[in-house]
Motif scaffolding. Sequence first.
Motif, short mmCIF file in Angstrom:
data_model
loop_
_atom_site.label_atom_id
_atom_site.label_comp_id
_atom_site.label_asym_id
_atom_site.label_seq_id
_atom_site.Cartn_x
_atom_site.Cartn_y
_atom_site.Cartn_z
N THR A 39 92.97 0.66 32.56
CA THR A 39 92.55 1.81 31.28
C THR A 39 93.98 2.08 30.61
OG1 THR A 39 91.41 3.46 30.49
CG2 THR A 39 92.61 3.85 32.56
N THR A 105 83.70 4.09 40.26
CA THR A 105 82.98 4.18 38.82
C THR A 105 81.83 4.98 39.29
OG1 THR A 105 81.95 2.87 37.06
CG2 THR A 105 81.39 2.11 39.37
N GLY A 181 79.73 -3.14 34.05
CA GLY A 181 79.71 -2.46 33.07
C GLY A 181 78.42 -2.30 32.06
N ILE A 185 81.74 1.78 26.98
CA ILE A 185 82.67 0.26 26.89
C ILE A 185 83.18 0.14 25.32
CG2 ILE A 185 82.33 -2.07 26.58
CD1 ILE A 185 81.82 -1.39 29.36
N THR A 191 85.64 -0.54 29.00
CA THR A 191 85.18 0.23 30.39
C THR A 191 84.51 -0.65 31.42
OG1 THR A 191 85.12 2.24 28.61
CG2 THR A 191 84.05 2.40 31.04
N THR A 228 85.95 4.90 25.89
CA THR A 228 86.99 4.31 26.93
C THR A 228 86.89 5.27 28.38
OG1 THR A 228 88.26 3.45 25.06
CG2 THR A 228 89.44 3.64 27.32
N ASP A 232 88.91 2.10 34.06
CA ASP A 232 89.06 0.73 33.74
C ASP A 232 89.87 -0.10 34.72
OD1 ASP A 232 87.58 1.40 31.92
OD2 ASP A 232 88.95 1.13 30.27
#
Length: 405
Positions: A39, A105, A181, A185, A191, A228, A232
């Motif tokens: 990320t 996540t 995902g 995103i 993301t 975001t 990530d």
Amino acid sequence: MKVRGFKASAVKSGIRGKDRLDLGLIVSEVPAAAAGVFTTSRVQAAPVVLGRQRLAGGRAQAILVNSGIANACTGAGGMLNARLCGAMVADAFGIEEGLVQPASTGVIGMPLDVECFRLGIPKLQAALAGDAVSIEAAGVTETGLEAVARAMMTTDTVPKTADRSCKIGGVEVYLAGVAKGAGMIMPDMATMLCFILTDAAVDHGLLRTMLKQSVDASFNRITIDGDTSTNDTVLLLANGKAGAPLLVPGSQEQLLFQQQLDEICLDLARQIVRDGEGATKLVTVRVAQAADEGQARAAARTIANSSLVKTAFFGEDANWGRIIAALGRSGAEFDPEVVSIAFDDVVMVENGVGLGAEVEAAATEVLRRPEFTVTVKLRAGSADADYLTCDFSLDYVKINADYRT
């Protein structure tokens, strides 16, 4: 899974309740060359921080992933938990702790329940060892990359997998990838979690260069909602178990391998956008004839990320005014009086002016398709760029209004 030297399994550990796969593990038989992209957010989850540190050595042997809890914004305790869970994997498989890549996540701000990992990791180990008695006793363990893909899912509705192959030194080598995902995103980078495995032999420096190129052309060119994440992660592991010679930079074989890697990343990127939260349409926004690539990308990204444009897609309203308005604030240089806009092969706007009701009706028919392309020609140069996006539906609001409940 055709990729040699990797095993994968997933378990219902209790992180997300008793009926959901929520903990996955991928293990290589040997330490693998490894590369990662993470990320760009200033707020980074514990597994991202730890993963970055560990990838500095250019090697990894295992990926431990959980859904349900992001382990983000959890302070020193979050980092400790990420290390503890990785240590459990290292102990179970007799590998170096620094070779375990963590990934999480889910909901931000909640601590990991380490007890779920204490219960789940032995079940994962039993599955990877092929111990039928232990697997039956566990009762909830599944093997294979698709099981890991399902364990990673949060608001995803389908697991996302892709595979390719090519020859290096006359030896067939395989690549396989999984991703998750559906929301939060937005480039750069989207993301998501994505893990790609190959049995090719590749130096970690070259691996890093190739992964960056593939991510830039795929995951960095998609958007669902403009947000975001803190988590990530894209990881690429190459363990060399195919027995092919080391990939030579600049060779035809390296170019062929790069093509397969590009295809896997783009395939998974398309699957992510197609499965966007509440999405009903997959849309390619193509900006052509821009002054340079940076301006083409900025223009395509602004259009693809516009809430007004995306709601028009959902309503099947060929409202080109929203597209040209988004274009105007993109920062790209162009003359509005030479712009054209088309939906698939239906040109709606020429020289900055709409072409009438009959053409608009034809464009509306295009918008009723589940997949279409919007092409905007700036006539300011020769640079082009594509972005993948989807529509904004009522379901997107419903999903995210009560995400934690």
